[in-house]
Design a protein around this motif. Structure first.
Motif, PDB file in Angstrom:
ATOM      1  N   PHE B 146      35.109  35.670  30.034  1.00 37.30           N
ATOM      2  CA  PHE B 146      34.836  36.268  31.516  1.00 37.30           C
ATOM      3  C   PHE B 146      35.799  37.508  31.452  1.00 37.30           C
ATOM      4  CE2 PHE B 146      37.409  32.541  31.187  1.00 37.30           C
ATOM      5  CZ  PHE B 146      38.700  33.002  31.901  1.00 37.30           C
ATOM      6  N   GLY B 147      35.806  38.183  32.848  1.00 35.90           N
ATOM      7  CA  GLY B 147      36.608  39.210  33.188  1.00 35.90           C
ATOM      8  C   GLY B 147      37.629  38.714  33.996  1.00 35.90           C
ATOM      9  N   ASP B 148      38.568  39.615  34.060  1.00 37.30           N
ATOM     10  CA  ASP B 148      39.913  39.423  34.978  1.00 37.30           C
ATOM     11  C   ASP B 148      39.458  39.058  36.464  1.00 37.30           C
ATOM     12  OD1 ASP B 148      39.233  42.359  34.300  1.00 37.30           O
ATOM     13  OD2 ASP B 148      40.535  42.728  36.153  1.00 37.30           O
ATOM     14  N   GLY B 149      38.566  39.752  36.751  1.00 36.50           N
ATOM     15  CA  GLY B 149      37.936  39.355  38.390  1.00 36.50           C
ATOM     16  C   GLY B 149      37.703  38.027  38.467  1.00 36.50           C
ATOM     17  N   ALA B 150      37.062  37.446  37.340  1.00 37.30           N
ATOM     18  CA  ALA B 150      36.533  36.140  37.693  1.00 37.30           C
ATOM     19  C   ALA B 150      37.490  35.210  37.994  1.00 37.30           C
ATOM     20  CB  ALA B 150      35.772  35.618  36.165  1.00 37.30           C
ATOM     21  N   SER B 151      38.806  35.496  37.520  1.00 36.99           N
ATOM     22  CA  SER B 151      39.921  34.465  37.674  1.00 36.99           C
ATOM     23  C   SER B 151      40.202  34.482  39.247  1.00 36.99           C
ATOM     24  CB  SER B 151      41.222  35.013  36.937  1.00 36.99           C
ATOM     25  OG  SER B 151      41.708  36.233  37.531  1.00 36.99           O
ATOM     26  N   ASN B 178      41.571  45.304  33.584  1.00 35.52           N
ATOM     27  CA  ASN B 178      42.124  45.949  34.646  1.00 35.52           C
ATOM     28  C   ASN B 178      41.266  46.427  35.809  1.00 35.52           C
ATOM     29  OD1 ASN B 178      44.744  45.860  35.646  1.00 35.52           O
ATOM     30  ND2 ASN B 178      45.017  48.165  35.499  1.00 35.52           N
ATOM     31  N   TYR B 179      39.854  46.299  35.933  1.00 36.45           N
ATOM     32  CA  TYR B 179      39.323  46.742  36.731  1.00 36.45           C
ATOM     33  C   TYR B 179      38.139  45.776  37.398  1.00 36.45           C
ATOM     34  CZ  TYR B 179      40.998  51.467  36.786  1.00 36.45           C
ATOM     35  OH  TYR B 179      41.798  52.494  36.597  1.00 36.45           O
ATOM     36  N   ASN B 180      37.742  45.341  38.514  1.00 35.51           N
ATOM     37  CA  ASN B 180      36.743  44.826  39.090  1.00 35.51           C
ATOM     38  C   ASN B 180      35.866  45.996  39.705  1.00 35.51           C
ATOM     39  OD1 ASN B 180      38.482  42.027  41.116  1.00 35.51           O
ATOM     40  ND2 ASN B 180      38.636  42.797  39.041  1.00 35.51           N
TER      41      ASN B 180
END
Lengths: 326, 342, 318
Positions: B146-151, B178-180
């Protein structure tokens, strides 16, 4: 062999029987068997029977993942509204994954929850919200109204290869009835004719089936014979049985514990209006809850719900025994 | 964890190159064949090292779930690139028969259980699959990408708590680019705003949290591999933050039918006017970096590297040609009841 | 903590205690219906936290809300009328025990879904921040809410935007019927938020002066616009999750221990030892609370049931 047990025990029995039959069935959720003395824990162990935190998105999402990986999870969600916390998993993930994969995967999961607890639980724990789920192809909806159906529909839900919202009407949990022992299934998409009659068709689900039958008894005393149909599942919906009954009676009254707009009865009314119009001798009538949040105070709560008098009154109206008004 | 011998290293390089070339072809389709790709695509260019380093740890029976940025995983797993491209083009022979498209690739036969198109929602599903692996008791592990935004999604919190509590065999691989879309992490994440790595979140679930350079496939392999070994031994989950730089924009532009689609420049440039950040990322591009490293350490002859590049080039030519030639599904197939219900 | 503060807190705690004990009886005689959650044994947290707040500070609560509403200043007669479903109830009989609201006194409401109040509190705190007001938002929740996703979403945002909100967790060790160790590997809720770097502390909820002091420190900072803060109070609910709960999961030994640590009894002992009150005054505080509750019951009984027609009037704001 059948014997008399309560509705709620019938649900548990179905889960136990299916877990014995199929080792891929797992059962978990909030407050499911916190004690190691629980009979399900004793029978199947902590691996397959688990208590989970108040984490609906994870609980339902995990069920989807388990199902994708070959298991058959039954998630205890207690209240239908708790599914709203994780609405995305219920309606936008579970029922869509098979279709979008071009049939490669399947999601056999049961979302078990209670609904319709109009017993002073106020606005957030009483909703009859199944109507909204009808608009999600891929998602099945079972609404047992008798102890036997509670068992049989749960077993079918577990064996079904699709996500199923299995909704227990909390007003019925202590109702007793004959329930077959051992393995027992009730097919999805087959309505039950709870009472035969030739003058009017009443379609009701869950708790309102009993109310409709009581109204039918009253009406019988007036010489009106009502046929009471319980669809048992809303997806799939047995429109054929409803249409053939309407063909016989020419009159249709729909009873729903949920709201009028966007509800199950509105969907059934549309089907009959389109496919059974020529059978109808009077406009279709609906006896639903009012379009309000269920209020707390007892007299108001009763005011917004369907009841025997409202059903009987509406039947008299469609039969022309009383003026047809809004 | 297995030692990475030269063959394996070259295999890793080849997979990285295949992903890169595939994504380039997806991007080029918008110019070369306007109208062929509809909807939204998301490319993995820049994340190849992270994907391949992670997937290289997989043992038979291991599984994974991912996000809508999903082209890279099946490529590395061996799914035919013709069927992946055909799916993205909406064709009949597509991996999902044209029902899913770019965001919903699935190949269960290779352990790829699927994706969610909704941020964070694949995390609990991967967690459920890990519970399945635990129940089977055959030492299998699930990788959840998953991506950083999902956290910042509740699903992340709920899932990591449960996985830790039940010691589920899963490695959570957070690909932190580092980007949503166009929001930078420090604008939406309290830890990023404090200058901390996002792996510190693992402390809330008493599980190890590790940050690794996602541009270095060997570092990713070692980090994810150690976490997978731990999971395989029944010691529970790990959160791996793999820092990557997405070399394309979040996705192609979103526009109504009739407006030609294309890939805009990266959000560092379009939103923040920071061309230098993007160009620095290009200078650190993991694919040429890994090639240079293998050549330098003698694991890969430059001539062989060129040959591989040529083979990959031809493979992707064939994938595009196959997908272009493949017919569309019959419209009536949309009503297939056996896909609506199993 | 001084004599005035202690006496004020004792008054509030006794009002909550008497109110809830009376609700037990009314529930048994079916004069209060629906689902009832009591905070008997946990009154100290409600009293000490809300006792420091102003009417224009906002408080959010959950399903176990009676104590918070009373301590925040909601009139007990109208609260009792609400529980009895009467038209003079704070919500005119539409909400009941789980959905109490008294906006006039800053009791912005109780929500019936676990943790559902957390994001709401953030919204109010953001409003205060935007208005540059020195108003503070307090949100009460239980340890069970901590495992819900919206908890983490709220914590991240509150920390990121530095909102003047104080999260008050009443950790009674049970999420409904399940003990904390079955829900999380982290025992203390204050440790769950550790990665987010804001100030947090854990105190014994039965030690009312400790809650008063700890909360006071956070409140002063939040008044200055700082935040967020988390205060975890270790409490015990001496009754079941809801009235009627058979409580098979309970540990008899712990129950005895908590009965001895009853916050009302403890604070009374402290006040007697300090010479703030004498035995007579202590008895008078209890008696006054009991009389006030009886008066509230009389008020509620005299209030009519609502006209059913209001159900339709209140669906949309006009």
């Amino acid at each position: 062999m059948a014997r008399e047990i309560p509705y709620i025990a019938a649900v548990q029995e179905a889960i136990r029987v299916e877990m014995e039959r199929d080792p891929s069935v797992v059962f978990y959720g909030q407050d499911v068997a916190p004690s190691d003395e629980d009979p399900l824990v004793q029978a199947f162990g902590r691996e397959r029977v688990r208590v989970s935190p108040i984490s609906e998105t994870a609980e339902i999402g995990m069920a989807v993942g388990l199902a994708l990986a070959g298991y058959r999870p039954v998630v205890e969600l207690l209240m239908a509204e708790f599914m709203l916390v994780a609405m995305n998993q219920v309606v936008n993930e579970a029922p869509r994954l098979r279709y979008m994969s071009g049939g490669q995967v399947k999601v056999p999961a049961v979302f078990k929850a209670g609904y319709g607890f109009t017993a002073g639980w106020a606005g957030q724990h009483t909703g009859s919200i199944y109507g909204m789920f009808m608009g999600f192809p891929g998602l099945k909806i079972a609404l047992p109204s008798t102890p036997a159906d509670a068992k049989g529909l749960m077993a079918t839900a577990i064996r079904d290869d699709n996500p199923v919202c299995y909704l227990i009407n909390y007003l019925l949990v202590l109702e007793h009835g004959d329930v077959p022992e051992g393995e027992y299934t009730v097919p999805f998409g087959e309505a039950a004719v709870r009472r035969s009659g030739s003058d009017v068709t009443i379609v009701a689900t869950g708790w309102t089936v009993g109310r409709a039958l009581a109204a039918a008894e009253t009406l019988a005393g007036e010489g009106i014979e009502a046929e009471v149909i319980d669809p048992r599942t809303l997806n799939p919906l047995d429109t054929a049985t409803i249409l053939s009954s309407v063909e016989k009676t020419g009159h249709l009254v729909l009873v729903d514990q949920g709201t009028r707009h966007g509800g199950a009865s509105a969907v059934i009314a549309a089907e009959v209006a389109e496919h059974g119009f020529t059978s109808l001798k009077a406009p279709i009538a609906q006896v639903t809850a009012l379009d309000v949040t269920v209020p707390y105070s007892e007299p108001m709560e009763a005011f917004v719900l369907p009841n025997e008098e409202k059903i009987a009154g509406k039947v008299r109206q469609v039969l022309g025994e009383a003026p047809v008004a809004a | 964890m297995q030692e990475l011998d030269n063959d394996r290293l070259v295999w890793m390089f080849t997979q990285m190159l295949r992903i890169r070339e595939f994504e380039e072809r997806v991007k080029r389709t918008f110019e070369d064949h306007p109208g062929v790709i509809r909807g939204h695509t998301h490319l993995a260019d820049g994340a190849e090292a992270s994907i391949v380093g992670s997937l290289a740890t997989m043992a038979p029976g291991d599984q994974l779930m991912a996000t809508y940025r999903c082209h890279g995983y099946p490529i590395a797993l061996g799914t035919d690139t013709k069927s992946i491209m055909a799916e993205i083009y909406g064709r009949k022979s597509g991996l999902c028969g044209g029902y899913g498209g770019s965001m919903h690739l699935v190949d269960p036969s290779r352990g790829f259980l699927g994706t969610s198109g909704i941020v964070g929602q694949g995390i609990p599903q991967a967690t459920g699959a890990a519970w399945g692996a635990q129940l089977r008791g055959q030492g299998q592990v699930v990788l959840g990408f998953f991506g950083d935004g999902a956290s910042k999604q509740g699903a992340f919190h709920e899932s990591l708590n449960l996985a830790s509590l039940w010691k589920l065999p899963i490695v959570y691989v957070m690909e932190n680019n580092n980007y949503n879309v166009s929001t930078r992490s420090e604008q939406e994440d309290a830890n990023a705003a404090n200058g901390e790595p996002l792996s510190v979140k693992a402390a809330a679930y008493s599980m190890p949290g590790v940050t690794v350079d996602g541009g270095d496939p060997i570092a990713v392999y070692e980090t994810v591999g150690a976490a997978a070994d731990r999971a395989r031994k029944g010691e529970g989950p790990t959160l791996v933050e793999s820092k990557v730089y997405r070399l394309s924009a979040h996705g192609n532009i979103i526009a109504p039918p009739g407006v030609p689609l294309h890939y805009p420049e990266h959000e560092a440039i379009t939103t923040f006017g920071n061309r230098e950040e993007y160009e620095a990322a290009l200078r650190g591009d993991p694919v040429p970096r890994f090639r240079a490293r293998l050549v330098e350490q003698g694991a890969l002859a430059p001539e062989r590297a060129d040959e591989i590049a040529q083979e990959v080039h031809e493979e992707m030519d064939a994938a595009v040609k196959f997908a272009l030639d493949d017919p569309y599904p019959e419209p009536e197939a949309a009503a297939r009841a056996d896909f609506v219900y199993a | 903590m001084d004599a005035d503060v202690a006496i004020g807190l004792l008054r509030t705690m006794w009002r909550i205690r008497c109110f809830e004990e009376r609700v037990v009886q009314l529930k048994r005689s079916l004069q209060v219906h629906g689902l009832i959650h009591l905070s008997i044994g946990g009154e100290g947290v409600a009293a000490a936290v809300c006792g420091r707040l102003r009417d224009d500070d906002a408080v959010y609560s959950g399903h176990r809300a009676h104590g918070h509403a009373i301590a925040k200043g909601a009139p007990i007669d109208r609260l009792m009328a609400e529980l009895m479903g009467r038209s003079d109830g704070v919500c005119r009989g539409l909400g009941g025990s789980m959905h109490l609201v008294d906006a006039e006194h800053g009791f912005m409401g109780a929500t019936g879904v676990v943790g559902g109040n957390l994001p709401l509190a953030l919204g109010t705190a953001l409003t205060h921040h935007l208005q540059e007001a020195d108003r503070v938002t307090v949100v009460f929740f239980g340890d069970g809410a901590v495992q819900a996703g919206h908890f983490n979403e709220s914590i991240n945002l509150a920390a990121l935007w530095r909102l003047p909100v104080i999260f008050v967790c009443e950790n009674n060790g049970f999420a409904e019927f399940t003990s904390r160790e079955e829900h999380s590997t982290i025992e203390r809720v204050s440790d769950v938020v550790a990665p987010y770097g804001f100030e947090r502390t854990t105190v014994k909820g039965s030690d009312v002066p400790a809650v008063w002091e700890a909360f006071g420190g956070f409140l002063d900072a939040a008044r200055g616009g700082e935040g967020p803060f988390l205060l975890e109070c270790l409490t015990y609910r001496r009754r079941g999750h809801y009235e009627g709960d058979q409580q098979k999961y309970r540990d008899a030994a712990a129950e005895q221990e908590w009965a001895e640590r009853d916050p009302v009894a403890q604070l009374t002992r402290r006040a007697l030892d300090e010479g703030w009150i004498d035995d007579e005054a202590a008895a008078a505080i209890e008696a006054e609370a009991g009389e006030a509750i009886e008066e509230a019951v009389r008020f509620a009984r005299e209030s009519p049931f609502p006209e059913p027609a209001i159900t339709a009037e209140l669906v949309y704001a006009r």
